[in-house]
Design a protein around this motif. Structure first.
Motif, short mmCIF file in Angstrom:
data_model
loop_
_atom_site.label_atom_id
_atom_site.label_comp_id
_atom_site.label_asym_id
_atom_site.label_seq_id
_atom_site.Cartn_x
_atom_site.Cartn_y
_atom_site.Cartn_z
N ARG A 77 0.82 -1.21 0.00
CA ARG A 77 0.00 0.00 0.00
C ARG A 77 0.86 1.27 0.00
O ARG A 77 0.59 2.21 -0.74
N SER A 78 1.91 1.26 0.79
CA SER A 78 2.80 2.42 0.84
C SER A 78 3.51 2.63 -0.48
O SER A 78 3.68 3.77 -0.94
N SER A 79 3.94 1.55 -1.11
CA SER A 79 4.61 1.66 -2.41
C SER A 79 3.68 2.24 -3.46
O SER A 79 4.09 3.09 -4.27
N LEU A 80 2.44 1.79 -3.46
CA LEU A 80 1.47 2.33 -4.42
C LEU A 80 1.22 3.81 -4.17
O LEU A 80 1.13 4.61 -5.12
N GLN A 81 1.13 4.22 -2.91
CA GLN A 81 0.90 5.63 -2.59
C GLN A 81 2.08 6.49 -3.03
O GLN A 81 1.90 7.57 -3.57
N VAL A 82 3.28 6.02 -2.79
CA VAL A 82 4.46 6.82 -3.06
C VAL A 82 4.80 6.88 -4.55
O VAL A 82 5.21 7.92 -5.06
N TYR A 83 4.63 5.77 -5.26
CA TYR A 83 5.04 5.72 -6.66
C TYR A 83 3.89 5.93 -7.64
O TYR A 83 4.04 6.66 -8.62
N LEU A 84 2.76 5.27 -7.42
CA LEU A 84 1.69 5.29 -8.41
C LEU A 84 0.82 6.54 -8.35
O LEU A 84 0.53 7.15 -9.39
N LEU A 85 0.42 6.96 -7.16
CA LEU A 85 -0.49 8.10 -7.07
C LEU A 85 0.08 9.40 -7.63
O LEU A 85 -0.62 10.09 -8.38
N PRO A 86 1.34 9.78 -7.32
CA PRO A 86 1.86 11.00 -7.96
C PRO A 86 1.94 10.90 -9.48
O PRO A 86 1.70 11.88 -10.19
N LEU A 87 2.24 9.72 -9.98
CA LEU A 87 2.28 9.52 -11.43
C LEU A 87 0.89 9.68 -12.04
O LEU A 87 0.73 10.31 -13.10
N LEU A 88 -0.13 9.16 -11.35
CA LEU A 88 -1.50 9.35 -11.82
C LEU A 88 -1.90 10.82 -11.78
O LEU A 88 -2.63 11.31 -12.65
N GLY A 89 -1.44 11.55 -10.74
CA GLY A 89 -1.68 12.99 -10.67
C GLY A 89 -1.05 13.73 -11.83
O GLY A 89 -1.63 14.66 -12.39
N LEU A 90 0.16 13.32 -12.21
CA LEU A 90 0.84 13.90 -13.37
C LEU A 90 0.02 13.70 -14.63
O LEU A 90 -0.23 14.65 -15.40
N PHE A 91 -0.43 12.46 -14.86
CA PHE A 91 -1.23 12.18 -16.06
C PHE A 91 -2.57 12.89 -16.03
O PHE A 91 -3.05 13.38 -17.05
N ALA A 92 -3.20 12.95 -14.87
CA ALA A 92 -4.51 13.62 -14.76
C ALA A 92 -4.38 15.11 -15.08
O ALA A 92 -5.21 15.68 -15.79
N GLY A 93 -3.33 15.75 -14.56
CA GLY A 93 -3.11 17.16 -14.86
C GLY A 93 -2.87 17.40 -16.33
O GLY A 93 -3.40 18.34 -16.93
N ALA A 94 -2.07 16.54 -16.95
CA ALA A 94 -1.79 16.67 -18.39
C ALA A 94 -3.05 16.43 -19.22
O ALA A 94 -3.31 17.16 -20.19
N MET A 95 -3.84 15.43 -18.84
CA MET A 95 -5.05 15.14 -19.61
C MET A 95 -6.09 16.25 -19.45
O MET A 95 -6.80 16.57 -20.42
#
Length: 154
Positions: A77-95
Motif C-alpha cells: 500500500r505504501s509503495s502504491l501511494q508513493v510511486y503510483l499516485l503522484p504519477l496518476l496525478g501527473l497524467f490527470a493534470g496533463a489530460m
C-alpha cells in the motif's frame, strides 16, 4: 512479514534503532555481468547502512542481532501511494490541460501541478501515520550470537 536482519544501535522505551545493510538484488540478476549497477555493487558503492526504528517489548542491549519485520500489505500500500499516485496525478493534470485545449506549456505546468498536488497529499497522509503502531516495523526475534568453541587437538 517482510524480514530483515540488523544490529541494535540504540534503545528507547518500547522501541530500538536497528542498523541494517542496504543491498541490491544485482547478484541474482541475469544481466549482472553487463550492467553498470552490478559493477557498482561489486565495488561496494551501493552498500550503505540504514537505520530503522522498530517497536519491541523484548529486553535488548546495544549490539544485539535482531530480525525486524513489516507487513506485506503495508509495504504494498505504501509503495502504491508513493510511486503510483503522484504519477496518476501527473497524467490527470496533463489530460485535463489537453482536454481544455491549452497550449503545450500549460499542459506541462498542469501535469507538474497534478504531480505535486498528489505528492503533497501523500506526504501529509504519511506524516499522520508516523505514530500509528500498526504502521511501524517491529522486532520479530532476537538472533543468538553463536560463540565459536576452540577445538582442542587430540
Amino acid at each position: 512479514m517482510i524480514e530483515e536482519s540488523g544490529r541494535v544501535v540504540s534503545i528507547e522505551e518500547g522501541a530500538v534503532w536497528v542498523e541494517t545493510l542496504r543491498r541490491s538484488t544485482c547478484s541474482a540478476c541475469s544481466a549482472n555481468a553487463g550492467c553498470g549497477q552490478g559493477l557498482m555493487e561489486k565495488l561496494g558503492v551501493g552498500q550503505r547502512r540504514g537505520y530503522v526504528r522498530a517497536l519491541t517489548d523484548l529486553q535488548l542491549a546495544v549490539g544485539d542481532g535482531v530480525v525486524i519485520g513489516i507487513r506485506e500489505d503495508l509495504l504494498l500500500r505504501s509503495s502504491l501511494q508513493v510511486y503510483l499516485l503522484p504519477l496518476l496525478g501527473l497524467f490527470a493534470g496533463a489530460m485535463l490541460a489537453q482536454w481544455l485545449a491549452l497550449p503545450e506549456a500549460f499542459v506541462i505546468l498542469l501535469a507538474l501541478g497534478g504531480f505535486f498536488a498528489v505528492w503533497w497529499r501523500v506526504r501529509g497522509c504519511s506524516r499522520r501515520g508516523v505514530d500509528d503502531p500498526a504502521m511501524q516495523p517491529v522486532v520479530l526475534r532476537a538472533q543468538l550470537a553463536v560463540c565459536a568453541m576452540p577445538v582442542e587437538d587430540r
